[in-house]
Each structure stands twice: as C-alpha cells, then as structure tokens.
Write a protein that holds these residues in place. Structure first.
Motif, PDB file in Angstrom:
ATOM      1  N   GLU A   1     -30.358   9.403 -30.933  1.00  0.00           N
ATOM      2  CA  GLU A   1     -29.016   9.035 -30.497  1.00  0.00           C
ATOM      3  C   GLU A   1     -28.933   7.556 -30.160  1.00  0.00           C
ATOM      4  OE1 GLU A   1     -27.947  11.526 -27.221  1.00  0.00           O
ATOM      5  OE2 GLU A   1     -28.033  13.366 -28.405  1.00  0.00           O
ATOM      6  N   VAL A   2     -29.947   7.039 -29.496  1.00  0.00           N
ATOM      7  CA  VAL A   2     -29.960   5.615 -29.145  1.00  0.00           C
ATOM      8  C   VAL A   2     -30.032   4.765 -30.408  1.00  0.00           C
ATOM      9  CG1 VAL A   2     -31.324   3.810 -28.031  1.00  0.00           C
ATOM     10  CG2 VAL A   2     -30.934   5.964 -26.842  1.00  0.00           C
ATOM     11  N   GLN A   3     -30.874   5.163 -31.369  1.00  0.00           N
ATOM     12  CA  GLN A   3     -30.977   4.414 -32.617  1.00  0.00           C
ATOM     13  C   GLN A   3     -29.650   4.444 -33.376  1.00  0.00           C
ATOM     14  OE1 GLN A   3     -34.357   6.333 -34.438  1.00  0.00           O
ATOM     15  NE2 GLN A   3     -35.745   4.692 -33.811  1.00  0.00           N
ATOM     16  N   LYS A   4     -28.978   5.582 -33.356  1.00  0.00           N
ATOM     17  CA  LYS A   4     -27.687   5.694 -34.033  1.00  0.00           C
ATOM     18  C   LYS A   4     -26.661   4.793 -33.359  1.00  0.00           C
ATOM     19  CE  LYS A   4     -24.284   9.100 -35.487  1.00  0.00           C
ATOM     20  NZ  LYS A   4     -23.884  10.504 -35.442  1.00  0.00           N
ATOM     21  N   SER A   5     -26.668   4.753 -32.042  1.00  0.00           N
ATOM     22  CA  SER A   5     -25.740   3.887 -31.311  1.00  0.00           C
ATOM     23  C   SER A   5     -26.001   2.416 -31.622  1.00  0.00           C
ATOM     24  CB  SER A   5     -25.871   4.119 -29.803  1.00  0.00           C
ATOM     25  OG  SER A   5     -25.470   5.406 -29.457  1.00  0.00           O
ATOM     26  N   ILE A   6     -27.268   2.043 -31.676  1.00  0.00           N
ATOM     27  CA  ILE A   6     -27.608   0.655 -31.991  1.00  0.00           C
ATOM     28  C   ILE A   6     -27.157   0.313 -33.406  1.00  0.00           C
ATOM     29  CG2 ILE A   6     -29.550  -0.919 -32.427  1.00  0.00           C
ATOM     30  CD1 ILE A   6     -30.968   0.436 -30.053  1.00  0.00           C
ATOM     31  N   SER A   7     -27.385   1.220 -34.339  1.00  0.00           N
ATOM     32  CA  SER A   7     -26.967   0.995 -35.725  1.00  0.00           C
ATOM     33  C   SER A   7     -25.446   0.839 -35.823  1.00  0.00           C
ATOM     34  CB  SER A   7     -27.445   2.152 -36.589  1.00  0.00           C
ATOM     35  OG  SER A   7     -26.953   2.038 -37.890  1.00  0.00           O
ATOM     36  N   ASN A   8     -24.728   1.710 -35.131  1.00  0.00           N
ATOM     37  CA  ASN A   8     -23.265   1.632 -35.144  1.00  0.00           C
ATOM     38  C   ASN A   8     -22.788   0.328 -34.508  1.00  0.00           C
ATOM     39  OD1 ASN A   8     -22.957   4.070 -36.426  1.00  0.00           O
ATOM     40  ND2 ASN A   8     -22.618   5.227 -34.536  1.00  0.00           N
ATOM     41  N   LEU A   9     -23.453  -0.100 -33.457  1.00  0.00           N
ATOM     42  CA  LEU A   9     -23.084  -1.343 -32.799  1.00  0.00           C
ATOM     43  C   LEU A   9     -23.294  -2.535 -33.730  1.00  0.00           C
ATOM     44  CD1 LEU A   9     -22.162  -2.699 -30.161  1.00  0.00           C
ATOM     45  CD2 LEU A   9     -24.577  -2.882 -29.559  1.00  0.00           C
ATOM     46  N   LYS A  10     -24.424  -2.545 -34.448  1.00  0.00           N
ATOM     47  CA  LYS A  10     -24.696  -3.630 -35.396  1.00  0.00           C
ATOM     48  C   LYS A  10     -23.666  -3.626 -36.526  1.00  0.00           C
ATOM     49  CE  LYS A  10     -29.648  -4.139 -34.685  1.00  0.00           C
ATOM     50  NZ  LYS A  10     -30.988  -3.992 -35.290  1.00  0.00           N
ATOM     51  N   LYS A  11     -23.332  -2.431 -37.009  1.00  0.00           N
ATOM     52  CA  LYS A  11     -22.347  -2.323 -38.088  1.00  0.00           C
ATOM     53  C   LYS A  11     -20.985  -2.815 -37.615  1.00  0.00           C
ATOM     54  CE  LYS A  11     -22.596   1.334 -40.614  1.00  0.00           C
ATOM     55  NZ  LYS A  11     -22.493   2.735 -41.059  1.00  0.00           N
ATOM     56  N   THR A  12     -20.598  -2.450 -36.414  1.00  0.00           N
ATOM     57  CA  THR A  12     -19.320  -2.879 -35.850  1.00  0.00           C
ATOM     58  C   THR A  12     -19.307  -4.392 -35.668  1.00  0.00           C
ATOM     59  OG1 THR A  12     -19.112  -0.786 -34.681  1.00  0.00           O
ATOM     60  CG2 THR A  12     -17.738  -2.588 -33.903  1.00  0.00           C
TER      61      THR A  12
ATOM     62  N   THR B   1     -21.033  -6.643 -37.359  1.00  0.00           N
ATOM     63  CA  THR B   1     -20.956  -7.265 -38.678  1.00  0.00           C
ATOM     64  C   THR B   1     -19.544  -7.168 -39.241  1.00  0.00           C
ATOM     65  OG1 THR B   1     -23.251  -6.662 -39.082  1.00  0.00           O
ATOM     66  CG2 THR B   1     -21.935  -7.261 -41.001  1.00  0.00           C
ATOM     67  N   THR B   2     -18.939  -6.013 -39.119  1.00  0.00           N
ATOM     68  CA  THR B   2     -17.580  -5.815 -39.626  1.00  0.00           C
ATOM     69  C   THR B   2     -16.592  -6.716 -38.899  1.00  0.00           C
ATOM     70  OG1 THR B   2     -18.129  -3.521 -40.120  1.00  0.00           O
ATOM     71  CG2 THR B   2     -15.795  -4.087 -40.066  1.00  0.00           C
ATOM     72  N   THR B   3     -16.744  -6.808 -37.603  1.00  0.00           N
ATOM     73  CA  THR B   3     -15.852  -7.657 -36.813  1.00  0.00           C
ATOM     74  C   THR B   3     -16.023  -9.113 -37.214  1.00  0.00           C
ATOM     75  OG1 THR B   3     -16.008  -6.124 -34.961  1.00  0.00           O
ATOM     76  CG2 THR B   3     -15.195  -8.311 -34.472  1.00  0.00           C
TER      77      THR B   3
ATOM     78  N   TYR C   1     -14.337  -9.780 -40.425  1.00  0.00           N
ATOM     79  CA  TYR C   1     -12.890  -9.768 -40.277  1.00  0.00           C
ATOM     80  C   TYR C   1     -12.413 -11.080 -39.655  1.00  0.00           C
ATOM     81  CZ  TYR C   1      -8.243  -8.400 -38.747  1.00  0.00           C
ATOM     82  OH  TYR C   1      -6.895  -8.347 -38.540  1.00  0.00           O
ATOM     83  N   VAL C   2     -13.137 -11.589 -38.692  1.00  0.00           N
ATOM     84  CA  VAL C   2     -12.746 -12.821 -38.014  1.00  0.00           C
ATOM     85  C   VAL C   2     -12.887 -14.014 -38.942  1.00  0.00           C
ATOM     86  CG1 VAL C   2     -13.403 -14.415 -36.155  1.00  0.00           C
ATOM     87  CG2 VAL C   2     -13.230 -11.971 -35.698  1.00  0.00           C
ATOM     88  N   ASN C   3     -13.971 -14.076 -39.705  1.00  0.00           N
ATOM     89  CA  ASN C   3     -14.220 -15.204 -40.591  1.00  0.00           C
ATOM     90  C   ASN C   3     -14.624 -14.684 -41.974  1.00  0.00           C
ATOM     91  OD1 ASN C   3     -14.689 -17.675 -41.673  1.00  0.00           O
ATOM     92  ND2 ASN C   3     -16.378 -18.224 -40.308  1.00  0.00           N
ATOM     93  N   PRO C   4     -13.654 -14.321 -42.807  1.00  0.00           N
ATOM     94  CA  PRO C   4     -13.977 -13.691 -44.096  1.00  0.00           C
ATOM     95  C   PRO C   4     -14.643 -14.637 -45.098  1.00  0.00           C
ATOM     96  CG  PRO C   4     -11.625 -14.079 -43.930  1.00  0.00           C
ATOM     97  CD  PRO C   4     -12.224 -14.429 -42.605  1.00  0.00           C
TER      98      PRO C   4
END
Length: 116
Positions: free
Chosen positions: A80-91, A93-95, A98-101
C-alpha cells in the motif's frame, strides 16, 4: 512476568494492531506504533533463554502463529505504501507536465529518424 510472557503480550498487541483495516491518513501513526512495538519486542527477545516451562512453550507456539500473520500484513502495508508513493510520483509528473507542457522540448530544432 517472564521474558516470554512480555514478548507474548507485545506480539499480541502487534497482532491486534495490524489485523484491523487502516485508512491511508492513519497509516503513518500505525507505522510509528508498529515500529516502537517491534523495537521493544526486539530488546525483550534477547532475554528469552531456555529452559522453557510448558506454559512458555505454548505461548511460544502462539507467538510463531501470530508472527506469520503479522508478516503477511506487513507485506500488505508495504504494498500500500509503495502504491501511494507511485501514485504520488505519477501525480507530480502529470501536474508538472500540465503546468509547463513545453519543458522537455528540443531547442536545436533537429529531428533524427532512427529508421533505416
């Protein structure tokens, strides 16, 4: 109380702590409590020396059973912690995209075709 009895009590606390479903926002507190219980139990395990009474042997068998369940729950918590970290990194990167395409664009204007 004997060292085996103290280890038994700590293992029981640990078992009941990890068997309940934990929300993501409470996970940090849970990990801190687990860590302190494990440290305390590790210190007590040094004092566990044979010969054991019959009661201590039964407690030892129960501790082993609880440890198997605790270890499987630790694996779930780790996932669960690894999944949360992965999701945080993905978010993150996506952000950032979006801010600087145009952040990762080539400045020299050259294109290489690698096909032959």
């Amino acid at each position: 109380m004997s060292a085996v009895g103290q280890v038994y009590d700590l293992t029981e606390k640990l078992f009941h702590l990890v068997e309940n479903e934990v929300k993501a926002e409470d996970r940090d507190e849970l990990i801190e409590e687990i860590s302190s219980l494990l440290d305390e139990r590790e210190d007590l395990l040094k004092d566990v020396v044979p010969p054991f009474t019959e009661e201590e042997q039964l407690k030892g068998k129960q501790i082993v059973l609880w440890n198997e369940r605790i270890n499987s729950e630790f694996i779930k918590i780790k996932a669960e912690v690894q999944k949360s970290i992965s999701n945080l990194k993905k978010t993150k990167t996506t952000t950032q995209k979006y801010v600087n395409p145009y952040q990762n664009t080539s400045l020299d204007g050259m294109f290489y075709d690698k096909r032959k």
